[in-house]
Design a protein around this motif. Structure first.
Motif, PDB file in Angstrom:
ATOM      1  N   SER A  78      -3.473  30.344 -22.519  1.00 27.89           N
ATOM      2  CA  SER A  78      -2.521  29.390 -21.945  1.00 27.89           C
ATOM      3  C   SER A  78      -2.211  29.727 -20.491  1.00 27.89           C
ATOM      4  O   SER A  78      -2.132  28.824 -19.644  1.00 27.89           O
ATOM      5  CB  SER A  78      -1.225  29.373 -22.767  1.00 27.89           C
ATOM      6  N   VAL A  79      -2.054  31.017 -20.191  1.00 32.66           N
ATOM      7  CA  VAL A  79      -1.790  31.432 -18.813  1.00 32.66           C
ATOM      8  C   VAL A  79      -2.959  31.066 -17.915  1.00 32.66           C
ATOM      9  O   VAL A  79      -2.774  30.626 -16.765  1.00 32.66           O
ATOM     10  CB  VAL A  79      -1.509  32.947 -18.740  1.00 32.66           C
ATOM     11  N   LEU A  80      -4.184  31.227 -18.418  1.00 32.26           N
ATOM     12  CA  LEU A  80      -5.370  30.868 -17.635  1.00 32.26           C
ATOM     13  C   LEU A  80      -5.360  29.384 -17.274  1.00 32.26           C
ATOM     14  O   LEU A  80      -5.684  29.004 -16.145  1.00 32.26           O
ATOM     15  CB  LEU A  80      -6.641  31.209 -18.425  1.00 32.26           C
ATOM     16  N   VAL A  81      -4.972  28.540 -18.231  1.00 30.70           N
ATOM     17  CA  VAL A  81      -4.926  27.092 -17.970  1.00 30.70           C
ATOM     18  C   VAL A  81      -3.813  26.767 -16.979  1.00 30.70           C
ATOM     19  O   VAL A  81      -4.019  25.998 -16.034  1.00 30.70           O
ATOM     20  CB  VAL A  81      -4.711  26.314 -19.290  1.00 30.70           C
ATOM     21  N   ILE A  82      -2.635  27.356 -17.175  1.00 33.87           N
ATOM     22  CA  ILE A  82      -1.505  27.091 -16.287  1.00 33.87           C
ATOM     23  C   ILE A  82      -1.800  27.548 -14.870  1.00 33.87           C
ATOM     24  O   ILE A  82      -1.359  26.926 -13.894  1.00 33.87           O
ATOM     25  CB  ILE A  82      -0.224  27.802 -16.808  1.00 33.87           C
ATOM     26  N   SER A  83      -2.561  28.627 -14.735  1.00 30.68           N
ATOM     27  CA  SER A  83      -2.864  29.170 -13.407  1.00 30.68           C
ATOM     28  C   SER A  83      -3.699  28.209 -12.564  1.00 30.68           C
ATOM     29  O   SER A  83      -3.771  28.357 -11.338  1.00 30.68           O
ATOM     30  CB  SER A  83      -3.581  30.514 -13.534  1.00 30.68           C
ATOM     31  N   VAL A  99       4.602  30.325 -19.792  1.00 31.45           N
ATOM     32  CA  VAL A  99       3.992  30.432 -21.124  1.00 31.45           C
ATOM     33  C   VAL A  99       4.856  31.283 -22.043  1.00 31.45           C
ATOM     34  O   VAL A  99       5.095  30.919 -23.198  1.00 31.45           O
ATOM     35  CB  VAL A  99       2.569  31.020 -21.025  1.00 31.45           C
ATOM     36  N   ALA A 100       5.348  32.416 -21.539  1.00 34.07           N
ATOM     37  CA  ALA A 100       6.194  33.294 -22.357  1.00 34.07           C
ATOM     38  C   ALA A 100       7.464  32.570 -22.789  1.00 34.07           C
ATOM     39  O   ALA A 100       7.926  32.726 -23.925  1.00 34.07           O
ATOM     40  CB  ALA A 100       6.549  34.557 -21.580  1.00 34.07           C
ATOM     41  N   GLY A 101       8.027  31.765 -21.890  1.00 30.41           N
ATOM     42  CA  GLY A 101       9.261  31.045 -22.196  1.00 30.41           C
ATOM     43  C   GLY A 101       9.083  29.918 -23.196  1.00 30.41           C
ATOM     44  O   GLY A 101      10.029  29.564 -23.909  1.00 30.41           O
ATOM     45  N   THR A 102       7.875  29.366 -23.261  1.00 29.16           N
ATOM     46  CA  THR A 102       7.629  28.259 -24.195  1.00 29.16           C
ATOM     47  C   THR A 102       7.083  28.736 -25.535  1.00 29.16           C
ATOM     48  O   THR A 102       7.519  28.267 -26.579  1.00 29.16           O
ATOM     49  CB  THR A 102       6.651  27.233 -23.581  1.00 29.16           C
ATOM     50  N   ILE A 103       6.161  29.687 -25.522  1.00 28.76           N
ATOM     51  CA  ILE A 103       5.609  30.163 -26.797  1.00 28.76           C
ATOM     52  C   ILE A 103       6.669  30.948 -27.584  1.00 28.76           C
ATOM     53  O   ILE A 103       6.632  31.002 -28.808  1.00 28.76           O
ATOM     54  CB  ILE A 103       4.351  31.032 -26.564  1.00 28.76           C
ATOM     55  N   GLY A 104       7.634  31.522 -26.857  1.00 29.02           N
ATOM     56  CA  GLY A 104       8.733  32.213 -27.525  1.00 29.02           C
ATOM     57  C   GLY A 104       9.924  31.310 -27.760  1.00 29.02           C
ATOM     58  O   GLY A 104      10.929  31.744 -28.312  1.00 29.02           O
ATOM     59  N   ASN A 105       9.823  30.048 -27.315  1.00 32.47           N
ATOM     60  CA  ASN A 105      10.912  29.074 -27.429  1.00 32.47           C
ATOM     61  C   ASN A 105      12.193  29.578 -26.766  1.00 32.47           C
ATOM     62  O   ASN A 105      13.294  29.420 -27.288  1.00 32.47           O
ATOM     63  CB  ASN A 105      11.169  28.706 -28.895  1.00 32.47           C
ATOM     64  N   LEU A 150      -1.574  18.438 -17.575  1.00 30.14           N
ATOM     65  CA  LEU A 150      -2.326  19.346 -18.434  1.00 30.14           C
ATOM     66  C   LEU A 150      -1.480  20.569 -18.796  1.00 30.14           C
ATOM     67  O   LEU A 150      -1.436  20.984 -19.955  1.00 30.14           O
ATOM     68  CB  LEU A 150      -3.616  19.790 -17.739  1.00 30.14           C
ATOM     69  N   SER A 151      -0.798  21.132 -17.803  1.00 33.43           N
ATOM     70  CA  SER A 151       0.046  22.305 -18.041  1.00 33.43           C
ATOM     71  C   SER A 151       1.191  21.966 -18.990  1.00 33.43           C
ATOM     72  O   SER A 151       1.517  22.753 -19.895  1.00 33.43           O
ATOM     73  CB  SER A 151       0.613  22.832 -16.721  1.00 33.43           C
ATOM     74  N   MET A 181       2.203  22.507 -26.579  1.00 34.73           N
ATOM     75  CA  MET A 181       1.502  23.094 -27.715  1.00 34.73           C
ATOM     76  C   MET A 181       1.980  24.526 -27.971  1.00 34.73           C
ATOM     77  O   MET A 181       2.102  24.952 -29.119  1.00 34.73           O
ATOM     78  CB  MET A 181      -0.013  23.083 -27.462  1.00 34.73           C
ATOM     79  N   CYS A 182       2.258  25.255 -26.887  1.00 35.59           N
ATOM     80  CA  CYS A 182       2.770  26.619 -27.035  1.00 35.59           C
ATOM     81  C   CYS A 182       4.106  26.611 -27.771  1.00 35.59           C
ATOM     82  O   CYS A 182       4.372  27.487 -28.610  1.00 35.59           O
ATOM     83  CB  CYS A 182       2.951  27.275 -25.664  1.00 35.59           C
ATOM     84  N   MET A 183       4.946  25.625 -27.475  1.00 32.98           N
ATOM     85  CA  MET A 183       6.243  25.524 -28.146  1.00 32.98           C
ATOM     86  C   MET A 183       6.056  25.278 -29.642  1.00 32.98           C
ATOM     87  O   MET A 183       6.740  25.872 -30.477  1.00 32.98           O
ATOM     88  CB  MET A 183       7.078  24.407 -27.524  1.00 32.98           C
ATOM     89  N   LEU A 184       5.110  24.414 -29.983  1.00 31.55           N
ATOM     90  CA  LEU A 184       4.833  24.142 -31.397  1.00 31.55           C
ATOM     91  C   LEU A 184       4.264  25.370 -32.100  1.00 31.55           C
ATOM     92  O   LEU A 184       4.676  25.720 -33.205  1.00 31.55           O
ATOM     93  CB  LEU A 184       3.853  22.969 -31.521  1.00 31.55           C
TER      94      LEU A 184
END
Length: 233
Positions: free
Chosen positions: A161-166, A179-185, A205-206, A212-215
């Motif tokens: 996810s970080v690679l895509v966001i970058s 990414v950390a803030g969303t995958i960890g909600n 896209l990000s 998706m990370c939130m889900l």
């Protein structure tokens, strides 16, 4: 309130001592206490002139991050790097098992540390037999394998996810904390997506990846990954 809700039931039933003996709860309280002390000492002086004000802001931000509540009473984006890194680590730890908090959960981190200790002891004493215990009971190897697999899946999804966001070209702090803030909600991250910012400047896209990370983070990863396994259908 990031503790296991089953412990509240034990306390209401009058079994307070058993609840306080819980290994995960002790680890959780230890992480919170250590983080509050370290952040307070770090922001006292450079950020806030009053020690009690530093303690109040540190206490609130540490607890709101580790419980994945997402509130902010100050712009911790302006805090020293040391304090921000502690908050970043807490985004991964999250609440305890049996709570509504997100993140990896304290029990998994606790067990991973015990596994690491066991492996170190095996190197020192190869012929000895060490078992991982929690709450006075031996944790089965199948459970430990599941914890390690979950941790790997969590970090793997985080990395991709970080690679895509970058690709958006934002700074490193913004990309990894988003990414950390969303995958960890958690909610807020650092940099552009800090407590005084938002995710509006990120590409479509990000935003899709972060959604998706939130889900994935909310549903504990495996239910989402199962949808990608052909044999599941």
């Amino acid at each position: 309130f990031g503790a296991n809700f089953a412990l509240y039931y034990l306390m209401l039933k009058g079994n307070v001592k058993s609840a306080l003996k819980d290994g995960e709860l002790r680890f959780y309280i230890g992480v919170v206490t250590a983080s509050v002390i370290l952040v307070t000492l770090n922001i006292y002086g450079p950020v806030y002139e009053s020690f009690w004000q530093s303690l109040r802001h540190a206490f609130f931000q540490v607890t709101t991050i580790i419980t994945t509540t997402g509130f902010a009473t100050s712009d911790f984006n302006l805090w020293p790097t040391f304090s921000k890194f502690i908050l970043f680590i807490l985004m991964f730890i999250g609440g305890c098992a049996g709570s509504t908090g997100g993140g990896l959960k304290n029990v998994r981190i606790f067990l991973l540390l015990k596994v690491m200790k066991r492996e170190l002891m095996k190197i020192i004493h190869p012929r000895s037999v060490y078992s991982v215990r929690m709450g006075g009971r031996i944790v089965e190897e199948e459970t430990l394998s599941g914890v390690m697999a979950f941790f790997f899946a969590y970090i793997f999804i985080f990395t991709i996810s970080v690679l895509v966001i970058s690709l958006d070209g934002f700074d490193f702090e913004t990309s990894i904390s988003a990414v950390a803030g969303t995958i960890g909600n958690i909610g807020p991250g650092l940099g552009l997506v800090g407590p005084m910012g938002n995710f509006s400047e990120l590409s479509d896209l990000s935003k899709l990846v972060l959604s998706m990370c939130m889900l994935v983070g909310r549903l504990e990863i495996y239910p989402i990954l199962l949808l990608l396994v052909p044999s599941f259908w």
